[in-house]
Design an enzyme around this catalytic site. Structure first.
Site, short mmCIF file in Angstrom:
data_model
loop_
_atom_site.label_atom_id
_atom_site.label_comp_id
_atom_site.label_asym_id
_atom_site.label_seq_id
_atom_site.Cartn_x
_atom_site.Cartn_y
_atom_site.Cartn_z
N HIS A 245 0.87 -1.18 0.00
CA HIS A 245 0.00 0.00 0.00
C HIS A 245 0.91 1.23 0.00
O HIS A 245 1.36 1.69 1.04
CB HIS A 245 -0.88 -0.06 1.26
CG HIS A 245 -1.91 1.02 1.36
ND1 HIS A 245 -3.25 0.77 1.26
CD2 HIS A 245 -1.80 2.35 1.55
CE1 HIS A 245 -3.93 1.90 1.39
NE2 HIS A 245 -3.06 2.88 1.58
N CYS B 246 -3.10 10.73 3.60
CA CYS B 246 -3.03 10.57 5.05
C CYS B 246 -3.41 11.88 5.72
O CYS B 246 -2.83 12.92 5.41
CB CYS B 246 -1.63 10.17 5.46
SG CYS B 246 -1.42 10.09 7.25
#
Lengths: 306, 306
Positions: free
Chosen positions: A213, A246
């Protein structure tokens, strides 16, 4: 043009995370109907593993507060795996009650991120996952263990391979069927990817148990993916149109775009089952819903053509 | 974190093309003084091969019409190679008169691009380059041969390896000291890169004669670079901040950003001599001059940090 390269897998399974990892990072919640259409269009484009939503408390991720409403709207997608994230037993209960058969838990390789994101130590978070994984498995569900900050951590810097291997093994020991190794802040480079995969291999964790990922914050996601494929990894996480990122790294370009990944895999003759044109059209449509262009290079290039 | 990977070179020479290939694609010409400062800042950041300008007719590339004015302003950069592009003997005369010691010619692997860009067949363009290369060599200059459309061509589609090999060998036969293989429209993937490098190797063209020039139109530039490094290539073209692109592909994101490249090479422990912070600061400054943000992921990530 399709030109295979030696020592690469014949087929890659793309674990599509846009609907969950992407949309949970949007400032405003996307309407449930748009989410449902998004997942249906992703499935129609040939994606067979589409992470659908998260059964986390709405207070923490209000963007996905409609999980109970959304998930039943996806029941008409036979053959498509629809994993859902669950943070704890309460989330698991909600997911299982709706018939979820694929569960994911979200751990951290570093203490600082565990503390900030989960409000627990790494050991405490593993203890919290233990009954979640056990009960999910009892219920016949497949369990994926996400592991964040596998390469670098914004507070701790570079993360030692042995530390990641330790937590990865602990997640597998709990019963996770597969891992997703996250480069949450996008700092990894191919040697580090090889070192981590090698370190896991030495401890008996084969490439068949591993998904990767990568984030494209520094433009490294695809070359890291190539390094992982060369190591035998066949599961790659990606986000349609490059949605998401994020929340702790505001400048992050976010997830590897599924289209950029498919361009490479198509060129290498690696089968994915994905129709790139249909996927790109989906991301162009989703970008219109969100009111801003996709950061995916491939989406931009293909959608600007006449 | 620095983690080397096996079978990669210890050192890579970055051929910086931002000042020429980047700025020639700007809508308006950048002031000469800004160009001179740009090159000086690139050199101060540790780049040692900086393509400075082009001695093409101002009618064709008005953005670089100030070559005569700019080049002498770069004479205070000892140890830095400053190649310049010359289209023909007239351009060569102008460059040699100013003391240029590194020359580049710009060829095409495909007939359609040769026709559109050079208004000649491939054979005619090679005939035009013959006296240019010969006279440059007589004058003691080092000659680079650019080869465009080595992977795909917007009009012809995929370009056969044997066709590229044929033109590449012809450029070397003319006396070129090195080649730069261009993926002008950014469509290549790693297997194709390996196939072309392998095809050249079979014909005796070693990796030491080859530079690679990838465009990031579909996000593939860095993984293609990794594939080339794994094949032994040690010269990589890149453009500070990702400046530039192909004028025939308007949506092109353009050249591989030098910063994205350096991030990967630094992470792999491959020496470049480049100071990434100084280079990023240069690209941020240049983006201010141009009035729009750099497309480089690394520039964006590093410049958004506190």
């Amino acid at each position: 043009m399709t030109v295979p390269a030696p020592a690469l897998p014949a087929r890659v399974r793309i674990h599509e995370v846009g609907a969950r990892d992407g949309l949970q990072n949007e400032k405003s919640a996307v309407p449930t109907q748009v989410k449902a259409e998004f997942v249906h269009r992703l499935a129609a484009a040939g994606l067979t593993t589409i992470e659908a939503t998260s059964f986390v408390h709405p207070k923490w991720v209000p963007q996905l507060a409609d999980a109970e409403e959304l998930f039943p709207q996806l029941s008409d997608l036979p053959g498509v795996h629809l994993p859902v994230l669950v943070p704890n037993e309460r989330g698991l209960d909600r997911a299982l009650a709706l018939g979820a058969t694929r569960i994911a838990v979200f751990g951290s390789a570093t203490e600082t991120f565990a503390s900030r994101n989960l409000n627990r130590t790494v050991a405490e978070s593993l203890a919290m996952f233990e009954p979640v994984v056990a009960r999910a498995k009892e219920g016949g569900a497949h369990v994926r263990g996400y592991l964040s900050m596998c390469f670098g951590d914004p507070w701790e810097g570079p993360v030692p391979v042995r530390q990641v291997v330790r937590v990865a093994k602990a997640l597998l020991d709990l019963g996770c069927d597969e891992l997703s190794l996250g480069d949450t802040i996008g700092v990894a480079t191919p040697g580090h990817v090889r070192a981590l995969l090698g370190g896991l291999g030495e401890e008996g964790v084969g490439a068949d148990l591993i998904g990767v990922h990568f984030h494209d914050t520094y433009g490294q996601a695809l070359s890291n993916t190539l390094a992982a494929l060369q190591h035998g990894v066949t599961t790659v996480d990606a986000s349609a149109g490059g949605l998401g990122g994020c929340p702790y790294a505001k400048s992050a370009t976010g997830n590897l775009a599924t289209e950029d990944l498919v361009w490479m895999l198509d060129g290498l003759g690696i089968e994915t089952g994905v129709d790139l044109a249909a996927l790109t059209a989906t991301s162009v449509w989703m970008a219109e819903q969100l009111g801003r262009p996709s950061p995916s290079r491939t989406v931009r290039a293909l959608s600007h053509k006449e």
